[in-house]
Design an enzyme around this catalytic site. Structure first.
Site, PDB file in Angstrom:
ATOM      1  N   CYS A 116       0.821  -1.215   0.000  1.00  0.00           N
ATOM      2  CA  CYS A 116       0.000   0.000   0.000  1.00  0.00           C
ATOM      3  C   CYS A 116       0.854   1.265   0.000  1.00  0.00           C
ATOM      4  CB  CYS A 116      -0.927   0.022   1.203  1.00  0.00           C
ATOM      5  SG  CYS A 116      -2.046  -1.385   1.261  1.00  0.00           S
ATOM      6  N   HIS A 256      -2.779   7.215   3.729  1.00  0.00           N
ATOM      7  CA  HIS A 256      -3.280   5.946   3.213  1.00  0.00           C
ATOM      8  C   HIS A 256      -4.561   5.604   3.963  1.00  0.00           C
ATOM      9  CE1 HIS A 256      -3.719   2.002   1.751  1.00  0.00           C
ATOM     10  NE2 HIS A 256      -3.388   1.411   2.881  1.00  0.00           N
ATOM     11  N   ASN A 286     -10.113   0.343   1.539  1.00  0.00           N
ATOM     12  CA  ASN A 286      -8.656   0.423   1.353  1.00  0.00           C
ATOM     13  C   ASN A 286      -8.319  -0.020  -0.078  1.00  0.00           C
ATOM     14  OD1 ASN A 286      -5.909  -0.066   1.291  1.00  0.00           O
ATOM     15  ND2 ASN A 286      -5.851  -1.219   3.202  1.00  0.00           N
TER      16      ASN A 286
HETATM   17  O1  UT7 Z   1      -3.134  -1.255   3.932  1.00  0.00           O
HETATM   18  C1  UT7 Z   1      -2.716  -2.019   5.022  1.00  0.00           C
HETATM   19  C2  UT7 Z   1      -3.660  -3.121   5.245  1.00  0.00           C
HETATM   20  N1  UT7 Z   1      -4.252  -3.385   6.471  1.00  0.00           N
HETATM   21  C3  UT7 Z   1      -4.506  -2.618   7.545  1.00  0.00           C
HETATM   22  O2  UT7 Z   1      -4.126  -1.513   7.687  1.00  0.00           O
HETATM   23  C4  UT7 Z   1      -5.286  -3.242   8.635  1.00  0.00           C
HETATM   24  C5  UT7 Z   1      -4.853  -2.841  10.006  1.00  0.00           C
HETATM   25  N2  UT7 Z   1      -5.715  -3.462  10.979  1.00  0.00           N
HETATM   26  C6  UT7 Z   1      -6.989  -3.089  11.194  1.00  0.00           C
HETATM   27  O3  UT7 Z   1      -7.475  -2.178  10.559  1.00  0.00           O
HETATM   28  C7  UT7 Z   1      -7.766  -3.787  12.284  1.00  0.00           C
HETATM   29  O4  UT7 Z   1      -6.893  -4.627  12.997  1.00  0.00           O
HETATM   30  C8  UT7 Z   1      -8.954  -4.628  11.732  1.00  0.00           C
HETATM   31  C9  UT7 Z   1     -10.037  -3.697  11.220  1.00  0.00           C
HETATM   32  C10 UT7 Z   1      -8.482  -5.558  10.639  1.00  0.00           C
HETATM   33  C11 UT7 Z   1      -9.563  -5.459  12.856  1.00  0.00           C
HETATM   34  O5  UT7 Z   1      -9.958  -4.631  13.910  1.00  0.00           O
HETATM   35  P1  UT7 Z   1      -9.534  -4.987  15.406  1.00  0.00           P
HETATM   36  O6  UT7 Z   1     -10.171  -3.964  16.273  1.00  0.00           O
HETATM   37  O7  UT7 Z   1      -8.054  -5.112  15.464  1.00  0.00           O
HETATM   38  O8  UT7 Z   1     -10.274  -6.357  15.621  1.00  0.00           O
HETATM   39  P2  UT7 Z   1      -9.672  -7.821  15.895  1.00  0.00           P
HETATM   40  O9  UT7 Z   1      -8.974  -8.323  14.694  1.00  0.00           O
HETATM   41  O10 UT7 Z   1      -8.925  -7.778  17.189  1.00  0.00           O
HETATM   42  O11 UT7 Z   1     -11.004  -8.630  16.078  1.00  0.00           O
HETATM   43  C12 UT7 Z   1     -11.901  -8.336  17.111  1.00  0.00           C
HETATM   44  C13 UT7 Z   1     -13.092  -9.290  16.984  1.00  0.00           C
HETATM   45  C14 UT7 Z   1     -12.681 -10.745  16.767  1.00  0.00           C
HETATM   46  O12 UT7 Z   1     -13.622 -11.549  17.461  1.00  0.00           O
HETATM   47  P3  UT7 Z   1     -13.237 -12.216  18.864  1.00  0.00           P
HETATM   48  O13 UT7 Z   1     -12.058 -13.100  18.560  1.00  0.00           O
HETATM   49  O14 UT7 Z   1     -12.894 -11.078  19.758  1.00  0.00           O
HETATM   50  O15 UT7 Z   1     -14.477 -12.960  19.225  1.00  0.00           O
HETATM   51  C15 UT7 Z   1     -12.858 -10.952  15.288  1.00  0.00           C
HETATM   52  O16 UT7 Z   1     -13.136 -12.297  14.957  1.00  0.00           O
HETATM   53  O17 UT7 Z   1     -13.861  -8.927  15.829  1.00  0.00           O
HETATM   54  C16 UT7 Z   1     -14.053 -10.091  15.002  1.00  0.00           C
HETATM   55  N3  UT7 Z   1     -14.146  -9.675  13.609  1.00  0.00           N
HETATM   56  C17 UT7 Z   1     -15.307  -9.323  13.040  1.00  0.00           C
HETATM   57  N4  UT7 Z   1     -16.565  -9.260  13.493  1.00  0.00           N
HETATM   58  C18 UT7 Z   1     -17.518  -8.830  12.651  1.00  0.00           C
HETATM   59  C19 UT7 Z   1     -13.151  -9.560  12.724  1.00  0.00           C
HETATM   60  N5  UT7 Z   1     -13.637  -9.148  11.537  1.00  0.00           N
HETATM   61  C20 UT7 Z   1     -14.973  -8.979  11.714  1.00  0.00           C
HETATM   62  C21 UT7 Z   1     -16.020  -8.564  10.879  1.00  0.00           C
HETATM   63  N6  UT7 Z   1     -17.263  -8.503  11.372  1.00  0.00           N
HETATM   64  N7  UT7 Z   1     -15.804  -8.202   9.592  1.00  0.00           N
END
Ligand code: UT7
Length: 329
Positions: A116, A256, A286
């Site tokens: 990215c 970004h 994104n």
């Molecule tokens: O260009 C570079 C590319 N990527 C990025 O910049 C991504 C950087 N990271 C992020 O933006 C965030 O880490 C995410 C948006 C990907 C995830 O957010 P988070 O607050 O870090 O959530 P998490 O991964 O810690 O997940 C929290 C919970 C999990 O459930 P449990 O294990 O706590 O029960 C996930 O399974 O949210 C769950 N979860 C979802 N729930 C509903 C993950 N994705 C989803 C979803 N819908 N789409």
């Protein structure tokens, strides 16, 4: 950088597929909710390219618009750089396909892969060629069709990405005008945090790899998040230092667009209020290399930039990579 000439952005353009995929559409596809996606990311909808559209198609539209705005005939382009992780094919370079379609017959062309951060890497390289006097006009394109490498059954990733392209034309300027600084960085030890495991020479697209879904984006979201929050602020401050400017000089942050919480953290670090931060991820998600040039093109088209405004472009991505650039508009 001690270039002989200044380098300015002479034209800009963008291309977005027509098809809109909303969070509500995604609710029908995976176990997610509009509330979760909006509160955790800020994304409401994204664009998805139809099956007939490849990266070079979007790149071409953005490039034509940028050249028209610059008033530049394609024959006068010296170099085309396409930043992408989703080229039409592994080779030839998507930049060569664009070169041919534009009939930019004098231009050299190559692709650049820096996740990215790709647009910022390409901008830095294009600037060097123009600053040194080697070339007069460089077309820099960021394009990605991430929908092709997204696992639409993985809610951790499929809600995040969108397709699009953005382009700028670089040309000579008076020193002290245009691109004032560029700053790039990488840390390959974090490569596995965000990668496309199969499809390269390590793991070819063989059935055993595809059965494991290795042809799709794999990401450790929380680790990438922490890295992004740290590096966005650091890179922006570094680029400002290189430009001889301070936080008070910034007119707009052009970040970004991965997650609104990451953007907000960078804005806080730079002491910028929300009206000074360009955001498009609510509408496009994104778009990897395309996020920054699309944000730039939209704001420029809307007349938001005034001559002399100081823009800080900053991003991060797979590699891990990061970069920032300060532009005097
Ligand atoms: O260009 C570079 C590319 N990527 C990025 O910049 C991504 C950087 N990271 C992020 O933006 C965030 O880490 C995410 C948006 C990907 C995830 O957010 P988070 O607050 O870090 O959530 P998490 O991964 O810690 O997940 C929290 C919970 C999990 O459930 P449990 O294990 O706590 O029960 C996930 O399974 O949210 C769950 N979860 C979802 N729930 C509903 C993950 N994705 C989803 C979803 N819908 N789409």
């Amino acid at each position: 950088m001690q270039g002989l000439r200044g380098v300015k952005i002479e034209g800009w353009g963008k291309a977005l597929p027509e098809r809109v995929l909303t969070n509500h559409d995604l609710e029908q596809m995976v176990d997610t909710s509009d509330e979760w996606i909006v509160s955790r990311t800020g994304i409401r909808e994204r664009r998805v390219a139809g099956p007939e559209t490849a990266a070079s198609d979007l790149a071409l539209v953005a490039a034509r618009e940028a050249l028209a705005k610059a008033g530049l005939d394609p024959e006068r382009v010296d170099l085309i750089i396409v930043a992408t992780v989703t080229p039409d094919m592994a080779f030839p370079a998507t930049a060569c396909l664009v070169q041919s379609a534009l009939a930019a017959n004098r231009a050299a062309a190559f692709d650049l892969e820096a996740g990215c951060s790709g647009f910022l890497y390409a901008l830095a390289i294009g600037r060097e060629f123009v600053a040194s006097g080697t070339y007069d006009h460089v077309l820099v394109i960021g394009v990605d069709i991430l929908s092709r490498i997204t696992n639409w059954q993985d809610r951790n990733t499929c809600v995040l990405f969108g397709d699009g392209a953005g382009a700028v034309v670089l040309g000579p300027a008076v020193r002290g005008q245009g691109i004032l600084s560029t700053y790039l960085g990488s840390d390959g030890s974090g490569g596995e945090l965000l990668c496309l495991p199969a499809g390269g020479s390590r793991r070819p697209l063989a059935p055993e790899h595809m059965e494991q879904g290795l042809q799709y984006i794999h990401m450790n979201g929380p680790e990438v998040f922490k890295f992004a929050v740290r590096v966005m602020g650091e890179a922006a401050v570094k680029a400002l230092e290189l430009a001889g400017l301070g936080l008070d000089d910034v007119t707009y942050l052009v970040p970004h667009q991965a997650n609104l919480r990451i953007i907000d953290a960078a804005a806080r670090r730079l002491k910028l209020t929300s009206e000074r931060v360009l955001v498009n991820l609510d509408r496009y998600g994104n778009m990897s290399s395309a996020s920054i040039p699309v944000a730039l093109a939209e704001a420029a088209d809307a007349g938001r930039f005034r001559p002399g405004d100081i823009l800080v472009l900053v991003g991060f991505g797979a590699g891990l990579t990061w970069g920032a650039s300060v532009v005097r508009w």
